[in-house]
Scaffold this active site. Structure first.
Site, PDB file in Angstrom:
ATOM      1  N   MET A  98      -0.143  -8.158  -3.546  1.00 44.41           N
ATOM      2  CA  MET A  98       1.049  -7.882  -2.276  1.00 44.41           C
ATOM      3  C   MET A  98       0.152  -6.812  -1.849  1.00 44.41           C
ATOM      4  SD  MET A  98       4.858  -6.983  -2.184  1.00 44.41           S
ATOM      5  CE  MET A  98       5.967  -6.292  -0.269  1.00 44.41           C
ATOM      6  N   VAL A 157      -0.779   2.732  -1.609  1.00 45.12           N
ATOM      7  CA  VAL A 157      -0.008   1.990  -2.679  1.00 45.12           C
ATOM      8  C   VAL A 157      -0.490   0.921  -2.961  1.00 45.12           C
ATOM      9  CG1 VAL A 157       1.902   0.695  -0.504  1.00 45.12           C
ATOM     10  CG2 VAL A 157       2.556   1.721  -2.994  1.00 45.12           C
ATOM     11  N   TYR A 158      -1.853   0.334  -2.415  1.00 53.50           N
ATOM     12  CA  TYR A 158      -1.880  -1.379  -2.248  1.00 53.50           C
ATOM     13  C   TYR A 158      -2.429  -1.262  -3.984  1.00 53.50           C
ATOM     14  CZ  TYR A 158      -4.421  -5.256  -2.416  1.00 53.50           C
ATOM     15  OH  TYR A 158      -5.524  -6.390  -2.436  1.00 53.50           O
ATOM     16  N   ALA A 159      -3.539  -0.088  -3.417  1.00 54.81           N
ATOM     17  CA  ALA A 159      -5.008   0.405  -4.462  1.00 54.81           C
ATOM     18  C   ALA A 159      -4.187   0.840  -5.716  1.00 54.81           C
ATOM     19  CB  ALA A 159      -6.264   0.743  -3.485  1.00 54.81           C
ATOM     20  N   SER A 161      -1.652   0.699  -7.090  1.00 57.63           N
ATOM     21  CA  SER A 161      -1.211   0.078  -7.717  1.00 57.63           C
ATOM     22  C   SER A 161      -1.473  -1.358  -8.569  1.00 57.63           C
ATOM     23  CB  SER A 161       0.760  -1.203  -6.898  1.00 57.63           C
ATOM     24  OG  SER A 161      -0.181  -1.936  -5.745  1.00 57.63           O
TER      25      SER A 161
END
Length: 251
Positions: A98, A157-159, A161
């Protein structure tokens, strides 16, 4: 020495209803594999069923299963379905993920928790179940992101996570020494799929394209050969992250 072929192997694919996961399913089936086609929600059921039909048309067998991979019990259920249908699990490829793109100052607690649930927790427990259930000589692959090697904002928060998955991979690859099971990641560049575009603008899309060889986004067709390689002749690679991105980022 195990046979470096996909013939009669059972491959569990997380996120196989569309895009990269679906193409991997069809390609491994053409090489003789049977596939467990995972999808995460009722809205993806039709795509998963279409993937399963394509797997069968390519010469493999397939079973379709819905599971929320952020819930450990449902991850366990996915593997139980695989073993119930085919009697074993040889390979696991997790493409589920996501993305959110926004400044760190604007990320909400709910967004943070959701991103880490999908990109980190789900990956961890998919790997855990794979470690418990794959046959000796098996393969475990997780799709991460080339942004792990980028110096950029907006994807914290993408990379962030996805980053723990590299540590999970190194640890598990070491823990499975003696079973001839390899554990690796593939880190694609921004892929030309519906997963990528909603978070981007025309300008950012142009920038991403300009950052890779030939001014193109990564295509899912560019990634599948590396997945198949790791599942077969690439068995000696272990504990690694392969940045397959046309030079978008390097490390």
């Amino acid at each position: 020495m195990p046979s470096h072929t996909l013939k009669d192997k059972v491959v569990v694919i997380g996120g196989a209803s569309r895009n990269l996961g679906s193409l991997i399913a069809r390609e491994v089936a053409a090489d003789g594999a049977n596939v467990v086609v995972h999808y995460n929600a009722p809205s993806s059921k039709e795509g998963a069923e279409q993937t399963a039909e394509a797997v069968k048309a390519a010469g493999g067998d397939a079973v379709v299963h819905e599971a929320d991979l952020t819930k450990v019990s449902e991850v366990e259920g996915l593997f139980e379905v695989a073993e119930g249908a085919f009697g074993k699990v040889d390979c696991v490829v997790n493409t589920a993920g996501m993305v959110i793109k926004k400044p760190m100052a604007e990320v909400t607690e709910a967004e943070y928790d959701r991103m880490f649930a999908v990109n980190s927790k789900a990956a961890y427990f998919m790997m855990q179940q794979a470690a418990r259930r794959v046959e000796d000589g098996g393969k475990i692959i997780t799709i991460v992101t080339s942004l792990l090697a980028a110096y950029t904002g907006l994807y914290s928060v993408y990379a962030g996570s996805k980053a723990p998955v590299e540590h999970f991979t190194r640890a598990l690859s070491k823990e499975l020494f003696g079973r001839n099971v390899s554990v690796n990641n593939i880190a694609p560049g921004p892929m030309d799929t519906g997963f990528f575009y909603p978070a981007e603008t025309d300008d950012s899309i142009a920038y991403h394209k300009s950052s890779a060889m030939n001014g193109e986004l990564t295509k899912i067709e560019d990634i599948v050969p590396y997945v198949k390689f790791l599942l077969t002749d690439g068995w000696w690679l272990n504990g690694q992250t392969l940045f397959v991105n046309g030079g978008y980022t390097t490390r």
